[in-house]
Design an enzyme around this catalytic site. Structure first.
Site, PDB file in Angstrom:
ATOM      1  N   CYS A 126       5.767  -2.965  -8.229  1.00  0.00           N
ATOM      2  CA  CYS A 126       5.716  -2.963  -9.700  1.00  0.00           C
ATOM      3  C   CYS A 126       6.637  -1.915 -10.317  1.00  0.00           C
ATOM      4  O   CYS A 126       7.379  -2.206 -11.259  1.00  0.00           O
ATOM      5  CB  CYS A 126       4.286  -2.757 -10.180  1.00  0.00           C
ATOM      6  N   HIS A 234       2.804   1.045 -16.331  1.00  0.00           N
ATOM      7  CA  HIS A 234       3.528   2.168 -15.719  1.00  0.00           C
ATOM      8  C   HIS A 234       4.636   2.653 -16.646  1.00  0.00           C
ATOM      9  O   HIS A 234       5.328   1.840 -17.272  1.00  0.00           O
ATOM     10  CB  HIS A 234       4.181   1.737 -14.402  1.00  0.00           C
TER      11      HIS A 234
END
Length: 329
Positions: A126, A234
């Site tokens: 990711c 994130h």
């Protein structure tokens, strides 16, 4: 189009099902797959009810595509079994990413390398996906020499247990611990296990996967990955040194014109990317773009994305969309 979702009851699996519906992926038969303890459970998808099946049953059903999000060990054991019966596997674990015989794909960058022979396709990590999507067009124009990245990673990257830990700590109650330390009002400078060199696996994924996706082993990457008590996505502070000089406005223009990227970079209006706004969205958000004044040809930027969507489920399904559109399945 017969589609299996392996790990359908997990956090990423549930988002995969959601994204399949949102993007109207041409599913004629859905096969939700999970571990033995979930077999027989019913899930709702697109107004219909489906029974969860086990892995062997799913292989015997010979799906066209299997979207895997069930951990590395499951992928190592079962992806080849699906591939043997003609299924194209798109795997979300780290199991196949660095296998030289497997493609590591971010569709906007390198989907064109895929062929009918690619029966196991790896989905990158990711934190790597959101960074390389931003770096790829800049590398093409200015050639990257070195990247220094510090990540501020959502607890959702660890899974449901981590979300429950934060909620328990927030409420002041004792619960199961996903981390060695409390995460509420804390930042933990460890994502994944430590390797022999003192870096975590997460940090080394950013190094190795970036070089593989951008097809350039000369790019030097160094990373520090930190877990923060955030749910939405994130964030990354990225410092990039190029071989060639650039104009900051030209960088903004390139990123603005790159598919999958939303530019949020207006300091007058205090506009910059934040996980609060990235959550639930598929784009990668970039802002705080500025020249590093401490050395030549170097740029700073701030990159944010929903790690469960573009960082996992959406990227996986975009690969599947490419396969369908180009008649590779």
């Amino acid at each position: 189009m017969k589609v299996a979702v392996v790990g359908a009851t997990g956090m990423v699996g549930e988002i995969m099902l959601k994204v399949l519906a949102e993007r109207n992926f041409p599913v004629t038969e859905l096969i939700p797959v999970a571990s033995e303890k979930s077999v027989g459970k019913e899930i709702e998808w697109n107004g219909k009810s489906y029974k969860v099946v086990g892995l062997q049953t799913a292989v015997e059903m010979r799906p066209d595509i299997a979207l895997f999000s069930a951990g590395g060990e499951t992928s190592l054991e079962w992806a080849p079994k699906f591939a043997e019966v003609g299924t194209t596997v798109i795997d979300n674990s780290s199991a196949w990413r660095m296998d030289p015989s497997k493609k590591l794909v971010v569709p906007e960058i390198n989907a064109s390398s895929l062929t009918k022979e690619d029966k196991i396709i790896a989905n990158p990590n990711c934190s790597t996906i959101q960074m390389v999507l931003t770096l790829a067009p800049l590398h093409a124009k200015y050639k990257i020499k070195r990247v220094v990245v510090s990540t501020y990673q959502s607890i959702t990257g660890t899974g449901v247990k981590a979300v429950q830990q934060l909620e328990s700590e927030y409420a002041g109650t004792k619960g199961e611990m996903a981390y060695k330390y409390q995460i509420h009002r804390n930042a933990i400078p460890q994502c994944d296990v430590f390797e022999e060199n003192g870096y975590t696996k997460e940090e080394m994924k950013l190094v190795r996967e970036t070089q593989k996706i951008l097809n350039d082993k000369t790019i030097a990457v160094t990373a520090t990955a930190v877990r923060v008590p955030i749910v939405g996505g994130h964030s990354e502070a990225v410092n990039v040194q190029f071989e060639n000089d650039f104009e900051v406005n030209e960088i903004r223009e390139i990123l603005h014109n790159t598919s999958g990227i939303t530019l949020q970079d207006n300091l007058d209006a205090f506009t910059y990317p934040m996980p609060l706004y990235a959550e639930g969205k598929d784009d990668v958000f970039v802002g705080r773009i500025r020249r590093d004044e401490s050395q030549p040809n170097t740029l700073n930027m701030w990159i944010v994305a929903d790690n469960l969507r573009k960082g996992a489920a959406t990227n996986t399904i975009q690969i599947a969309e490419y396969l369908v559109a180009n008649k590779l399945v």
